[in-house]
Design a protein around this motif. Structure first.
Motif, PDB file in Angstrom:
ATOM      1  N   LEU A 199      -6.574   4.499   3.862  1.00 21.45           N
ATOM      2  CA  LEU A 199      -6.683   5.953   3.875  1.00 21.45           C
ATOM      3  C   LEU A 199      -6.176   6.445   2.526  1.00 21.45           C
ATOM      4  O   LEU A 199      -5.095   6.047   2.100  1.00 21.45           O
ATOM      5  N   SER A 200      -6.962   7.273   1.845  1.00 19.29           N
ATOM      6  CA  SER A 200      -6.500   7.727   0.532  1.00 19.29           C
ATOM      7  C   SER A 200      -7.120   9.062   0.145  1.00 19.29           C
ATOM      8  O   SER A 200      -8.239   9.379   0.541  1.00 19.29           O
ATOM      9  N   TYR A 204      -2.126  -7.893  -1.061  1.00 14.78           N
ATOM     10  CA  TYR A 204      -2.438  -9.273  -0.661  1.00 14.78           C
ATOM     11  C   TYR A 204      -1.192 -10.159  -0.729  1.00 14.78           C
ATOM     12  O   TYR A 204      -1.025 -11.058   0.087  1.00 14.78           O
ATOM     13  N   ALA A 264      -9.419   4.919  -4.174  1.00 13.79           N
ATOM     14  CA  ALA A 264      -8.001   4.697  -3.882  1.00 13.79           C
ATOM     15  C   ALA A 264      -7.165   5.485  -4.889  1.00 13.79           C
ATOM     16  O   ALA A 264      -7.236   5.241  -6.092  1.00 13.79           O
ATOM     17  N   MET A 309      -6.175   0.983  -1.172  1.00 21.32           N
ATOM     18  CA  MET A 309      -5.752   2.142  -0.369  1.00 21.32           C
ATOM     19  C   MET A 309      -4.488   1.811   0.410  1.00 21.32           C
ATOM     20  O   MET A 309      -3.568   2.619   0.509  1.00 21.32           O
ATOM     21  N   GLN A 310      -4.466   0.605   0.979  1.00 22.32           N
ATOM     22  CA  GLN A 310      -3.327   0.214   1.816  1.00 22.32           C
ATOM     23  C   GLN A 310      -2.035   0.110   1.014  1.00 22.32           C
ATOM     24  O   GLN A 310      -0.952   0.249   1.558  1.00 22.32           O
ATOM     25  N   GLU A 356      -0.653   2.133  -0.798  1.00 25.49           N
ATOM     26  CA  GLU A 356       0.141   3.361  -0.703  1.00 25.49           C
ATOM     27  C   GLU A 356       1.226   3.238   0.351  1.00 25.49           C
ATOM     28  O   GLU A 356       2.250   3.897   0.280  1.00 25.49           O
ATOM     29  N   ARG A 357       0.969   2.416   1.360  1.00 25.36           N
ATOM     30  CA  ARG A 357       1.929   2.331   2.463  1.00 25.36           C
ATOM     31  C   ARG A 357       2.517   0.931   2.629  1.00 25.36           C
ATOM     32  O   ARG A 357       3.019   0.586   3.694  1.00 25.36           O
ATOM     33  N   GLU A 415     -11.133  -2.632  -2.102  1.00 23.29           N
ATOM     34  CA  GLU A 415     -10.834  -1.209  -2.061  1.00 23.29           C
ATOM     35  C   GLU A 415      -9.815  -0.894  -0.964  1.00 23.29           C
ATOM     36  O   GLU A 415      -8.892  -0.102  -1.162  1.00 23.29           O
ATOM     37  N   LEU A 416      -9.998  -1.552   0.178  1.00 27.07           N
ATOM     38  CA  LEU A 416      -9.079  -1.345   1.288  1.00 27.07           C
ATOM     39  C   LEU A 416      -7.656  -1.713   0.870  1.00 27.07           C
ATOM     40  O   LEU A 416      -6.698  -0.994   1.159  1.00 27.07           O
TER      41      LEU A 416
END
Lengths: 274, 228
Positions: free
Chosen positions: A228-229, B30, B90, B216-217, B219-220, B212-213
């Motif tokens: 999610l971004s 990763y 992202a 985005m991931q 961030e958390r 891409e995932l």
């Protein structure tokens, strides 16, 4: 252009607070059913349908939807879009949305299913004016194959361009080509088969909304992974990898509920499929 | 090697201070998920990143910017600056790249007097452009009259070297293992450059979902030593 297999052109306008079709035109293998106004909503839901039952070799479809100022619309499909074998020419679908000031569009189609040896290119161009709000989703699904391969389609290409006041603000380009990519390995589908996306552009986007969406999705059951971004403009993308269409549909649906609740204090209608 | 190519090499040094040491572009996700744990799994990631993201975005952009500079089509460059930025869905990778572009432009401006660099810098100050290292790099390469293919190759090389240095610190890997990876990747870099020269413009911005995932991931992700 007469070379299209199917054409649809829908223009919506806001007439004294109620969104109605100003014109509806369709030709060939593309149709919309009569609009449904759920729960006395002030705006309708249109269902797209493909009377031929699926996309075949070389088919070309064009859909244009224009929303006038403050016009609102839910657009979905009656069932999944099936792309069959395309031995000579890929299927091409072009979608063009024009969204005038303060209009609202939910485009929530069913999954696109690509069967063995199918090749499909879908191009979406979305032109928004200030204050317009977009909820766009798509789901890419591999079709059943006689040999039981997970990815028997040839190619799925999906390109989405979103413009705000004529400036490109988001660009998404997915190309899945199992013959040249190691689909099950790191970096590609990460062991999953289905890909879902939800792209939202809306001025009311906030970090709090993103946090709430994140927590809501995390509580969903089933095997999936997601990201999610935020976009470069107020808005965000949610990307989901899973093994079942239903898992992605459910996640998109709960996100839709959270967004409607945060922004409008309403509940989205259940999109009945006939 | 000409002196001009040597000047461009200066930008490829992993100690060239544009902040690439703080960008992992999803690699850290990763690593945190125990998917990248050693030299082999890292090489696998680097290979996918190079072929399935970098080639279609930065790599193709270097080629297109170079061509645009050849015919003095600046509008094409500003268009590429925008698409390069907004195709990065992202946020962290997008913002991080923009900061690197800004930083590279600053340093370049203090070294070179290249009119188009100053125009680019002004456009960024006026918020009419975002700033991207691939574009700054190409402007310098073109100014130095380094060939197009060499400019692409060096740009890819500089990215790979920084990512290897980051992997050495984060996984961690030994310095020697890192250098071996850089050496092994020479052939891949050449192949990717050839592929970029052949790519159709329509292919711009293709990204593979998993990469891409992971971006985005990030961030958390719990423990972070990188900002993307």
């Amino acid at each position: 252009m007469s070379e299209w297999t199917g054409v649809l052109d829908l223009v919506m306008e806001n007439r004294l607070g109620r969104s109605v079709a100003k014109s509806v035109y369709f030709q060939g293998a593309f149709k919309v059913m009569r609009p449904v106004y759920f729960n006395k909503n002030s705006y309708p839901c249109y269902y797209l349908l493909n009377p031929g039952g699926g996309y075949l070799d070389g088919d070309r479809y064009q859909m244009k939807v224009t929303l006038g100022e403050r016009a609102m619309l839910t657009l979905t499909t009656q069932s999944s879009t099936k792309v069959y074998r395309t031995p000579t020419k890929p299927v091409y679908q072009e979608t063009i949305f024009h969204m005038k000031k303060d209009s609202y569009l939910e485009y929530l189609p069913d999954a696109l299913i690509a069967y063995k040896d199918a090749s499909c290119y879908q191009k979406n161009s979305i032109y928004m004016e200030k204050g317009a709000t977009l909820l766009y989703s798509d789901i890419l699904t591999p079709g059943w194959s006689p040999e039981g391969e997970k990815f028997s389609y040839d190619m799925l290409r999906l390109k989405t361009e979103i413009y705000m006041e004529n400036q490109l603000v988001a660009f998404d380009h997915i190309k899945l080509h199992p013959a040249s990519q190691h689909m099950n390995e790191l970096g590609f589908m990460e062991g999953y088969t289905h890909l879902g996306s939800l792209i939202v552009v809306g001025e009311k986007t906030s970090d709090a909304l993103l946090d709430r969406l994140y927590e809501t999705i995390q509580q969903e059951a089933g095997e999936f992974t997601f990201g999610l971004s935020k976009l470069a403009v107020p808005g965000f993308t949610i990307r989901i990898l899973a093994n079942y269409t239903q898992v992605i549909e459910r996640i998109i649906s709960v996100c839709h509920h959270v967004i409607s609740d945060e922004w409008y204090q309403t509940k989205p209608s259940f999109l009945r499929k006939y | 090697m000409t002196n001009n190519a040597l000047s461009l090499l200066q930008l490829c040094d992993s100690s060239f201070p544009i902040g690439s040491f703080s960008q992992s572009f999803g690699l850290e996700t990763y690593i945190q998920n125990d998917k990248v744990t050693d030299a082999n799994t890292f090489s696998e990631w680097l290979n996918v990143y190079l072929h399935e993201q970098l080639a279609y975005a930065d790599g193709l952009a270097v080629r297109l910017v170079y061509d645009a500079l050849d015919v003095d089509d600046l509008n094409k460059i500003w268009e590429l600056d925008r698409i390069l930025t907004v195709q990065n869905l992202a946020r962290e990778s997008r913002d991080g790249t923009q900061r690197m572009g800004d930083r590279m432009l600053d340093i370049a401006e203090s070294i070179y007097k290249i009119p188009v660099l100053s125009i680019y810098a002004q456009k960024i100050r006026d918020k009419q452009a975002f700033g991207h290292p691939a574009i700054v790099f190409t402007m310098i390469g073109h100014h130095l009259q380094v060939e197009k293919t060499t400019t692409i190759l060096y740009y890819l090389y500089s990215t790979v070297v920084s990512l290897v240095q980051n992997a050495v610190r984060a996984i961690p890997l030994g310095q020697t293992a890192g250098q071996k990876i850089i050496y092994t990747f020479q052939q891949q870099l050449q192949q990717t450059t050839d592929k970029i020269m052949e790519l159709d413009q329509e292919e711009f911005g293709v990204v593979s979902p998993g990469l891409e995932l992971s971006q985005m991931q990030h961030e958390r992700v719990g423990i972070r030593i990188f900002s993307s």
